[in-house]
Design an enzyme around this catalytic site. Structure first.
Site, PDB file in Angstrom:
ATOM      1  N   LYS A  25     -28.387  25.056  -9.559  1.00 23.40           N
ATOM      2  CA  LYS A  25     -29.045  23.707  -9.337  1.00 23.40           C
ATOM      3  C   LYS A  25     -30.076  23.873  -8.010  1.00 23.40           C
ATOM      4  O   LYS A  25     -30.953  23.532  -7.945  1.00 23.40           O
ATOM      5  CB  LYS A  25     -28.053  22.689  -8.763  1.00 23.40           C
ATOM      6  CG  LYS A  25     -28.594  21.605  -7.972  1.00 23.40           C
ATOM      7  CD  LYS A  25     -27.440  20.648  -7.901  1.00 23.40           C
ATOM      8  CE  LYS A  25     -26.807  20.711  -6.324  1.00 23.40           C
ATOM      9  NZ  LYS A  25     -27.451  20.364  -5.142  1.00 23.40           N
ATOM     10  N   ASN A  26     -29.404  24.781  -6.957  1.00 26.52           N
ATOM     11  CA  ASN A  26     -30.027  24.923  -5.678  1.00 26.52           C
ATOM     12  C   ASN A  26     -31.335  25.969  -5.754  1.00 26.52           C
ATOM     13  O   ASN A  26     -32.019  25.817  -4.921  1.00 26.52           O
ATOM     14  CB  ASN A  26     -29.184  25.422  -4.701  1.00 26.52           C
ATOM     15  CG  ASN A  26     -28.062  24.242  -4.218  1.00 26.52           C
ATOM     16  OD1 ASN A  26     -28.215  23.058  -4.585  1.00 26.52           O
ATOM     17  ND2 ASN A  26     -27.100  24.644  -3.470  1.00 26.52           N
ATOM     18  N   CYS A 119     -26.612  11.192   5.576  1.00 27.67           N
ATOM     19  CA  CYS A 119     -25.557  11.193   4.366  1.00 27.67           C
ATOM     20  C   CYS A 119     -24.298  11.571   4.484  1.00 27.67           C
ATOM     21  O   CYS A 119     -23.880  11.593   5.641  1.00 27.67           O
ATOM     22  CB  CYS A 119     -26.455  12.432   3.257  1.00 27.67           C
ATOM     23  SG  CYS A 119     -26.102  13.936   3.915  1.00 27.67           S
ATOM     24  N   ARG A 124     -27.241  16.029   8.882  1.00 27.37           N
ATOM     25  CA  ARG A 124     -28.283  16.729   8.263  1.00 27.37           C
ATOM     26  C   ARG A 124     -29.590  16.617   8.641  1.00 27.37           C
ATOM     27  O   ARG A 124     -30.498  15.940   7.980  1.00 27.37           O
ATOM     28  CB  ARG A 124     -28.002  16.319   6.710  1.00 27.37           C
ATOM     29  CG  ARG A 124     -26.872  17.058   5.991  1.00 27.37           C
ATOM     30  CD  ARG A 124     -26.843  16.882   4.673  1.00 27.37           C
ATOM     31  NE  ARG A 124     -27.236  17.990   4.031  1.00 27.37           N
ATOM     32  CZ  ARG A 124     -27.053  18.325   2.695  1.00 27.37           C
ATOM     33  NH1 ARG A 124     -26.441  17.348   2.008  1.00 27.37           N
ATOM     34  NH2 ARG A 124     -27.524  19.276   2.161  1.00 27.37           N
ATOM     35  N   ASP A 310     -20.193  25.166  -0.226  1.00 30.91           N
ATOM     36  CA  ASP A 310     -20.184  24.367  -1.382  1.00 30.91           C
ATOM     37  C   ASP A 310     -18.884  24.783  -2.345  1.00 30.91           C
ATOM     38  O   ASP A 310     -18.660  24.305  -3.386  1.00 30.91           O
ATOM     39  CB  ASP A 310     -21.435  24.801  -2.326  1.00 30.91           C
ATOM     40  CG  ASP A 310     -22.579  24.035  -1.738  1.00 30.91           C
ATOM     41  OD1 ASP A 310     -22.452  23.059  -0.773  1.00 30.91           O
ATOM     42  OD2 ASP A 310     -23.681  24.317  -2.149  1.00 30.91           O
ATOM     43  N   ARG A 402     -24.712  15.108 -11.025  1.00 30.46           N
ATOM     44  CA  ARG A 402     -25.973  15.582 -10.023  1.00 30.46           C
ATOM     45  C   ARG A 402     -25.873  17.088 -10.139  1.00 30.46           C
ATOM     46  O   ARG A 402     -26.958  17.698 -10.007  1.00 30.46           O
ATOM     47  CB  ARG A 402     -25.485  15.198  -8.664  1.00 30.46           C
ATOM     48  CG  ARG A 402     -25.758  13.956  -8.325  1.00 30.46           C
ATOM     49  CD  ARG A 402     -25.789  13.739  -6.668  1.00 30.46           C
ATOM     50  NE  ARG A 402     -26.577  14.780  -6.225  1.00 30.46           N
ATOM     51  CZ  ARG A 402     -26.405  15.213  -4.838  1.00 30.46           C
ATOM     52  NH1 ARG A 402     -25.592  14.942  -4.086  1.00 30.46           N
ATOM     53  NH2 ARG A 402     -27.253  16.259  -4.466  1.00 30.46           N
TER      54      ARG A 402
HETATM   55  C1  UD1 Z   1     -28.404  23.559   0.800  1.00 28.67           C
HETATM   56  C2  UD1 Z   1     -27.948  23.436  -0.381  1.00 28.67           C
HETATM   57  C3  UD1 Z   1     -26.302  22.782  -0.114  1.00 28.67           C
HETATM   58  C4  UD1 Z   1     -25.644  23.765   0.639  1.00 28.67           C
HETATM   59  C5  UD1 Z   1     -26.342  24.227   1.971  1.00 28.67           C
HETATM   60  C6  UD1 Z   1     -25.662  25.291   2.767  1.00 28.67           C
HETATM   61  C7  UD1 Z   1     -29.839  22.889  -1.807  1.00 28.67           C
HETATM   62  C8  UD1 Z   1     -30.232  21.921  -2.429  1.00 28.67           C
HETATM   63  N1  UD1 Z   1     -28.577  22.205  -0.827  1.00 28.67           N
HETATM   64  O1  UD1 Z   1     -28.627  22.441   1.597  1.00 28.67           O
HETATM   65  O2  UD1 Z   1     -25.780  23.007  -1.645  1.00 28.67           O
HETATM   66  O3  UD1 Z   1     -24.553  23.291   1.072  1.00 28.67           O
HETATM   67  O4  UD1 Z   1     -27.535  24.764   1.682  1.00 28.67           O
HETATM   68  O5  UD1 Z   1     -25.510  26.371   1.716  1.00 28.67           O
HETATM   69  O6  UD1 Z   1     -30.196  23.997  -1.668  1.00 28.67           O
HETATM   70  N2  UD1 Z   1     -29.612  21.656   9.703  1.00 28.67           N
HETATM   71  C9  UD1 Z   1     -30.240  21.024  11.012  1.00 28.67           C
HETATM   72  N3  UD1 Z   1     -31.607  20.796  11.051  1.00 28.67           N
HETATM   73  C10 UD1 Z   1     -32.362  21.423  10.097  1.00 28.67           C
HETATM   74  C11 UD1 Z   1     -31.558  21.743   8.847  1.00 28.67           C
HETATM   75  C12 UD1 Z   1     -30.567  22.099   8.743  1.00 28.67           C
HETATM   76  O7  UD1 Z   1     -29.458  20.740  12.176  1.00 28.67           O
HETATM   77  O8  UD1 Z   1     -33.582  21.246  10.003  1.00 28.67           O
HETATM   78  C13 UD1 Z   1     -28.099  21.869   9.869  1.00 28.67           C
HETATM   79  C14 UD1 Z   1     -27.366  20.918   8.743  1.00 28.67           C
HETATM   80  O9  UD1 Z   1     -27.203  19.664   9.117  1.00 28.67           O
HETATM   81  C15 UD1 Z   1     -26.213  21.719   8.327  1.00 28.67           C
HETATM   82  C16 UD1 Z   1     -26.537  23.147   8.559  1.00 28.67           C
HETATM   83  O10 UD1 Z   1     -27.777  23.014   9.213  1.00 28.67           O
HETATM   84  O11 UD1 Z   1     -25.275  21.109   9.318  1.00 28.67           O
HETATM   85  C17 UD1 Z   1     -26.997  23.814   7.265  1.00 28.67           C
HETATM   86  O12 UD1 Z   1     -28.026  23.063   6.422  1.00 28.67           O
HETATM   87  P1  UD1 Z   1     -28.860  23.871   5.394  1.00 28.67           P
HETATM   88  O13 UD1 Z   1     -28.668  25.141   5.207  1.00 28.67           O
HETATM   89  O14 UD1 Z   1     -30.272  23.536   5.814  1.00 28.67           O
HETATM   90  O15 UD1 Z   1     -28.393  23.209   4.043  1.00 28.67           O
HETATM   91  P2  UD1 Z   1     -29.523  22.364   3.095  1.00 28.67           P
HETATM   92  O16 UD1 Z   1     -30.748  23.346   2.798  1.00 28.67           O
HETATM   93  O17 UD1 Z   1     -29.761  20.968   3.391  1.00 28.67           O
END
Ligand code: UD1
Length: 428
Positions: A25-26, A119, A124, A310, A402
């Site tokens: 999915k990701n 969320c 996030r 995850d 999802r």
């Molecule tokens: C992706 C995956 C999700 C997985 C996660 C971590 C998808 C669609 N989702 O989510 O399933 O759990 O990676 O492996 O690919 N953060 C900030 N600022 C930012 C971006 C992130 O503070 O600009 C924080 C987030 O709140 C979180 C952490 O960084 O606490 C990790 O987030 P991130 O690695 O970006 O996860 P996603 O890309 O949202």
């Protein structure tokens, strides 16, 4: 409105056999977003049939793309993209909608994407996505709930050093940098296998990306006209694979997952072994079985190659039934222990102290009514129901839909006794 469904499980059946995992999915979501760069018909194969993919298809259609799907193959013609706005209605359904930001800016020099709200996995934020793209020359302003990106002086290569190896920020910055003039270096980049998959597709489209899968990614910018559509196969879903391996470990197995590169799951496989399971790896398959009681272990979630957040809920279920006490520390997301409260209703003994869960092993679980609070919590609750004594009903299973293709069908094929039925109680 569609009638809500729930999953009803009669517990206590053994699970054994082979299950084929779907495409990740990701990965698929970001590959679909990247198709914008191709300016023509891109074909992506091994795409899972799940509701998040349908949301991403809608996002692309809203931008003007033509999307058609046959089984696990999706064709996206982005030649007709002529809009740059993604509404809140779609971003609020799926946060990954914001991954069109990078490719839209790279192709058109502009984008307007609704700001994701909070969320159920904590705040996030998207500050790192914005910082990464700002370094490349993107200017952002917020406007009535939207983030508006423009590039008054074009895109240029830059050093981007991420505070934290965020998956989404790495991907958006990488896709944006593909057409930036000069060289971009992303330091402290996320190393998830899905990032490598995305880089491979970008390169097949004519981009010049190297180092993906390591913490330093280098992108030599090309002009947007040098990019073209391509064909790409999505890599296997390591989280779906890990979920079925947990099912095998829970019910003793043997359970084999096929369609997955075992190197994607090294840390999780080590934890299964530490908990008393036998793990055997083939080229694209993994088999788990267990002859002895589950042993307690400590787990901390970390960016890849650390233990994946995850899979945290699924492993919490194993720890809940292990001999002894385990500590699980969640370091990636705040507020990701909602599973503990639900599984507690089935008899697990888990207490939460900030970002640590103290899990005291119990002898068994009893079936009852529980609700999925997010995708992985939902998947783990169904497994708990398969193991538990008596009947379990899992509500709010739209969360599971999802990200898991035919979860009920795949578990049934392994021997579980479960079915989807309409949920008579809308209060859930
Ligand atoms: C992706 C995956 C999700 C997985 C996660 C971590 C998808 C669609 N989702 O989510 O399933 O759990 O990676 O492996 O690919 N953060 C900030 N600022 C930012 C971006 C992130 O503070 O600009 C924080 C987030 O709140 C979180 C952490 O960084 O606490 C990790 O987030 P991130 O690695 O970006 O996860 P996603 O890309 O949202």
């Amino acid at each position: 409105m569609l009638t809500a469904e729930m999953i009803v499980i009669e517990g206590g059946t053994p699970l054994r056999g082979t299950v084929r995992v779907s495409g990740a999915k990701n990965s698929a979501l970001k590959l679909m977003a990247a198709s914008i760069l191709g300016n023509g018909p891109t074909t992506i194969t091994n795409v899972p049939i799940i509701s998040d993919i349908a949301v991403m298809a809608k996002v692309l259609e809203t931008l003007g793309a033509r999307v058609s799907r046959h089984d696990h193959t999706i064709e996206i013609d982005t030649a007709s993209v002529d809009k740059w706005e993604t509404p809140y209605e779609l971003v609020s359904k799926m946060r990954a909608s914001i991954s069109v930001l990078g490719p839209l800016v790279a192709r058109f020099g502009r984008a307007r994407v609704a700001m994701p709200g909070g969320c159920n996995l904590g705040a996030r934020k998207i500050d790192m996505h914005m910082l990464g793209m700002q370094a490349l020359g993107v200017q952002f302003k917020t406007d009535h709930g939207f983030i508006e990106a423009t590039t008054p002086e074009g895109l240029h290569g830059a050093y981007v050093s991420l505070d934290f190896p965020s998956v989404g920020a790495t991907e958006n910055t990488m896709m944006c940098a593909v057409t930036a003039q000069g060289t971009t270096i992303i330091e402290n980049a996320a190393r998830e296998p899905e990032i490598e998959d995305l880089a491979n597709m970008l390169n097949a489209m004519g981009a010049r990306v190297s180092g993906a899968g390591t913490s330093i990614i280098t992108i030599q910018g090309v002009s947007p006209e040098d990019l073209h559509p391509c064909q790409h196969a999505t890599c296997g879903d390591r989280i779906e694979a890990g979920t079925f391996l947990v099912a095998g470990a829970l019910c003793a197995g043997p359970v084999t997952v096929e369609g997955i590169d075992p190197s994607f799951l090294r840390m999780a496989l080590m934890k299964l072994q530490a908990m008393g399971c036998r793990v055997e790896c083939g080229e694209d398959s993994i088999t788990v079985s267990r002859m002895e009681p589950l042993k307690a272990t400590d787990i901390q979630t970390l960016p890849h190659p650390g233990f994946p957040t995850d899979l945290q809920a699924q492993f919490m279920l194993l720890c809940a039934l292990a001999d002894g006490n385990s500590v699980i520390s969640e370091n990636v997301f705040e507020n990701r222990f909602m599973f503990a409260a639900e599984i507690g209703r089935m008899g697990a003994d888990i207490s939460i102290d900030d970002h640590h869960a103290i899990v005291k092993g119990v002898k068994g679980l009893q079936g009852t009514a529980v609700k999925a609070t997010d995708l992985r919590c939902g998947a783990a609750l169904v497994l708990a129901g398969v193991y538990a004594e008596g009947t379990t009903t899992v509500h709010r299973i739209y969360h599971i839909d999802r990200g898991y293709e035919d979860y009920v069908g795949k578990l049934s094929a392994l021997g579980a006794n479960l079915r989807r039925v309409s949920d008579p109680d809308s209060e859930w």
